[in-house]
Structure formats: C-alpha cells, structure tokens
Design an enzyme around this catalytic site. Structure first.
Site, PDB file in Angstrom:
ATOM      1  N   HIS A 269     131.046  10.564  27.084  1.00 50.05           N
ATOM      2  CA  HIS A 269     131.080  10.561  25.646  1.00 50.05           C
ATOM      3  C   HIS A 269     129.891   9.796  25.459  1.00 50.05           C
ATOM      4  O   HIS A 269     128.888  10.437  24.980  1.00 50.05           O
ATOM      5  CB  HIS A 269     132.229   9.982  24.941  1.00 50.05           C
ATOM      6  CG  HIS A 269     132.281   9.998  23.415  1.00 50.05           C
ATOM      7  ND1 HIS A 269     131.616  10.866  22.828  1.00 50.05           N
ATOM      8  CD2 HIS A 269     132.948   9.116  22.658  1.00 50.05           C
ATOM      9  CE1 HIS A 269     131.980  10.401  21.425  1.00 50.05           C
ATOM     10  NE2 HIS A 269     132.713   9.564  21.234  1.00 50.05           N
ATOM     11  N   ARG A 325     120.099  15.491  14.419  1.00 54.29           N
ATOM     12  CA  ARG A 325     120.098  14.134  14.745  1.00 54.29           C
ATOM     13  C   ARG A 325     118.618  14.041  15.742  1.00 54.29           C
ATOM     14  O   ARG A 325     118.152  12.956  15.801  1.00 54.29           O
ATOM     15  CB  ARG A 325     121.454  13.520  15.304  1.00 54.29           C
ATOM     16  CG  ARG A 325     122.559  13.532  14.522  1.00 54.29           C
ATOM     17  CD  ARG A 325     123.764  13.013  14.946  1.00 54.29           C
ATOM     18  NE  ARG A 325     124.036  14.262  16.466  1.00 54.29           N
ATOM     19  CZ  ARG A 325     125.141  13.927  17.151  1.00 54.29           C
ATOM     20  NH1 ARG A 325     125.822  12.869  17.303  1.00 54.29           N
ATOM     21  NH2 ARG A 325     125.422  14.746  18.081  1.00 54.29           N
ATOM     22  N   ASP A 371     120.998  13.040  22.336  1.00 49.40           N
ATOM     23  CA  ASP A 371     120.859  12.251  23.514  1.00 49.40           C
ATOM     24  C   ASP A 371     119.563  12.537  24.084  1.00 49.40           C
ATOM     25  O   ASP A 371     118.897  11.816  24.902  1.00 49.40           O
ATOM     26  CB  ASP A 371     121.815  12.415  24.465  1.00 49.40           C
ATOM     27  CG  ASP A 371     123.251  11.989  23.893  1.00 49.40           C
ATOM     28  OD1 ASP A 371     123.552  11.112  23.344  1.00 49.40           O
ATOM     29  OD2 ASP A 371     124.244  12.912  23.967  1.00 49.40           O
TER      30      ASP A 371
END
Length: 434
Positions: A269, A325, A371
């Site tokens: 996660h 994002r 990420d």
C-alpha cells in the site's frame, strides 16, 4: 456560517436520501460477486458508499465531483502560493462546497487552537528505540492520544445516533491539526540529530509543516500539494477501508486512524513511492550516473521486462490512463526542478515506457501512477530518508479518512460485517463438488 454549521446543514439534507434508499430500495441489486472476487480480495465488489471521492478508471480521482486540476484551481490559496490551503480542502471534503478564502482561514485559525501536541505523546516517542520505523511512531502517537477522545466520552455518557457525528468531527479536527507537528517531530528526532523545530502558529498547515521539517520554501507548496493529492482514493484501499471498518464498531477517530495507518504501512500500500524512487536511482546508476539516451533507456526497460520484472510506478488496479496525481506532480517538477537529473530520468521513462509496455502486452495499464513521481520531489528537497515517505502519505491520507468517518457517523452507518463462505461452498457453486 462556520464549517461545523455548514456541515450540520449538509448532514440534515443528506440523511433522508440514505434513509429512503435503505427503506424503499434496500433490495435493489447493484452487482454480483464472483468466486474470483471472493478469493481475490473483494476486488471491484461494489459494497462501500462514500461521497468524498470517486476513482474513475478513465478520469482518475474526483474529490467531491471535481478533478484534481479543478480542485487546485478553485480552492483558495495563501497569498503568493500556488497550492491551496489544506484547511480549505478539509472544508471542501466535508461539505462539498468550495470555501471562500475567509472560510478557509477560519479553519486555519481553528486548527491552530487544536494543534498543541500533549507532552506525554512527545515522551512516548522519545522513549521508543530510535531505530523504530517512523510509521510505528506515528501510529503509536495517534493511539496514545485516544484518552483525549471526545467521541469516547460522548459514548460513555450515553450514545445519541443523531448527534454522534459532532464528537467524531471534533476528534477528527483535533487529530488532523496535530499531525503536522507529530510527523515533523518524528523526522527531526529520528533523522536530524534530535533537533526538533518549534511550531510557528502564524503559518497554515502546509507552511508550518515545512517550517518544522526545516525545509525552505517552496517546500511549503510541496506539502500542500502532496497532502491534498494523497488524501483520499475511494473507500476500498486498505488505509481508508480499515479506518472505516474500525470506526463502524463505534471506535473513535484515534483508534480508527491508528488502525488505518497500520494498513498504510504495508508494503503493498504505502511503500510503493520509496520503492519506485529506489528503482529510478538504480536505473540512473546502472546507466552511467547520468541522464541516459532514450535508446539506452529503452534497452534497459526491455531487459527489465524480459527478465520477468515490472517497471515500478506503472500500472494501477483501477486507472486506465495516466494518474492525474502523477500529472500534478510532474507539472510542479517542470516548473521548479526542470534541470534535476532524476526528474529528467523520470520524464524520459514517461516518454518511452508506455509504448514499451503496450508492445510487451502484459500490462493492463501502461501509464504511470502517483508513485512514479512523488519520491523524486522529496529527494530534491533533501528529504532522503525513504522510510519517512509513508509518514507523509499518512498525514495526507488522514484528511480523507477522517472526513469519511465523520460522515459515517452522521448517516448512522452500521457495523460492517460481511458474510463468509467455505471453500466447499465455492466448489459446489462452481459445479466441481457436490
């Protein structure tokens, strides 16, 4: 009206909608569950409700119906800054309304009154071995403050379902206001020679966090951007679902957020951003310690895939396009660190990896997720302790999950209790066993 008054009005307007759906349409089916979903982690099973955010597979995350660019554009910002007040974003997630600058600054002032971290929390952190993981420290600090819970006192004195959201709101505001100081204290104590920096109460959430971390501006805008981008991602991810699940037992916000942070600490996660950064640095080192040519990078990526490995930061369980994002952080890098060599590597990977992944054919989504970009920004500003990156994620994620559990109590959601089946039952359903 202040935030709590606006939220109360919104709750009273929303309750009849939930009550009618439950009473008149409770038997309407909205999906079916397959054996694969039952065994495979309930992937894509439609069984949670939240109005805070929605993850569209094409458009990406929407906060209260708005895309990330819309949120960044519409929300009020501190004077001279590019990114919105975190406090104004909190107002927006709770109410669905864009606050005025005055309303956002009212929340800024409210948070300042709540921001003092109890000394016993500092004592607990200092008593922990210095090699303790910073996420353990953050979760322990949140859990330690459970004695401050207004919701726990409210329940002990006689629970009223209709007003239960109010002490949950108070706990959530108390908690959220304290998180920047707790997180920054952990960082300075653990990684910077035990040199905490006192809070500056003249600053907003993002600005004060940057100040207490000891990182110069424009890192304050990085903090605002980062916390907003990582705040919420529907209810089904581990940290959000865990927080919701624990709160459904009428546990208070301190118990619930601590549990959610423990889920976020899991390698599947919250750990991904540091793993991606490590991989990017490995690419940089293996290709000569310099920005590679596109041809050299393409060969490296093909060698990676052909060896059975993946390209970290690419692909997403739901999204089928570039994560907005990622795009938001890319735009920041293009403005503030366009010549940084690690960013140039990241940008080049973005240019070549999707075509390679599509040609390779095994990736369902060849586009980057959040990420793939975030660690590079932290590294650029000198925050190079990988283990701390998940703490940053946790501070941001708290915004979304605390907004959600406030609404859970407002709408009187019951304790969550899915039904289990046995493997024999699944085999019978599949027709391979009587």
């Amino acid at each position: 009206m202040g935030l709590k008054d606006v939220l109360k009005k919104k709750i009273e307007e929303h309750r009849p909608r939930t009550a009618r759906l439950t009473k008149e349409f409770g038997d309407v089916k909205i999906g079916e569950v397959t054996i694969g979903q039952a065994i495979g982690g309930a992937r894509s099973v439609k069984c949670l409700v939240t109005d805070i955010s929605y993850l569209d597979p094409v458009e990406g995350i929407r906060f209260r119906g708005l895309t990330i660019p819309e949120v960044m554009e519409k929300l009020p910002k501190p004077n001279g800054k590019d990114y919105p007040y975190v406090e104004g974003f909190w107002y927006f997630l709770l109410t669905g309304e864009i606050p005025t600058k005055a309303q956002a600054e009212e929340v800024v002032e409210d948070f300042k009154k709540r921001a003092q971290v109890p000394q016993y929390v500092i004592d607990i952190l200092r008593a922990m071995p210095r090699d303790t993981h910073p996420m353990t420290m953050l979760s322990a600090a949140v859990l330690a403050m459970q004695r401050e819970s207004k919701f726990a006192k409210f329940y002990a004195e006689g629970f009223n379902k209709m007003t239960a959201w109010e002490p949950m709101y108070e706990d959530s505001c108390d908690l959220l206001a304290k998180l920047p100081e707790i997180a920054a204290y952990i960082y300075r104590m653990k990684y910077k020679g035990d040199t905490p920096i006192a809070s500056d109460r003249s600053l907003d959430f993002g600005g004060n966090f940057a100040h207490m971390m000891g990182i110069d501006n424009p890192y304050d805008d990085v903090a605002r951007m980062y916390f907003i981008l990582h705040s919420d991602h529907e209810s089904g991810n581990v940290s959000a679902h865990t927080t919701h699940l624990v709160a459904s037992a009428l546990s208070d916000a301190f118990y619930s957020l601590s549990a959610g942070l423990n889920g976020l600490a899991g390698p599947l996660h919250g750990l991904a951003n540091q793993e991606v950064l490590g991989w990017i640095q490995d690419v940089y080192a293996k290709l000569g310690g310099k920005v590679p040519t596109k041809e050299d990078l393409k060969k490296f990526l093909w060698d990676t895939l052909n060896s059975g490995q993946v390209i970290p930061g690419y692909g997403h369980a739901v999204l089928r396009k570039t994560d907005p994002r990622y795009t938001s952080q890319r735009e920041y890098c293009q403005k503030y660190l366009p010549e940084d060599e690690l960013f140039k590597v990241v940008a080049m990977i973005y240019d070549v990896a999707p075509d390679i992944l599509m040609e390779h054919g095994k990736a369902k989504n060849p586009w980057p997720n959040v990420d793939a970009q975030s660690g590079v920004i932290q590294w650029f500003y000198g925050l190079r302790e990988y283990d701390f990156y998940t703490v940053l994620f946790g501070v941001g994620r708290a915004i979304g999950v605390l907004a959600n559990i406030t609404w859970d109590r407002a709408l009187g959601y019951p304790i969550e209790r899915p039904k289990s089946v046995t493997t024999d039952m699944l085999e019978a359903a599949a027709g391979i066993k009587k």
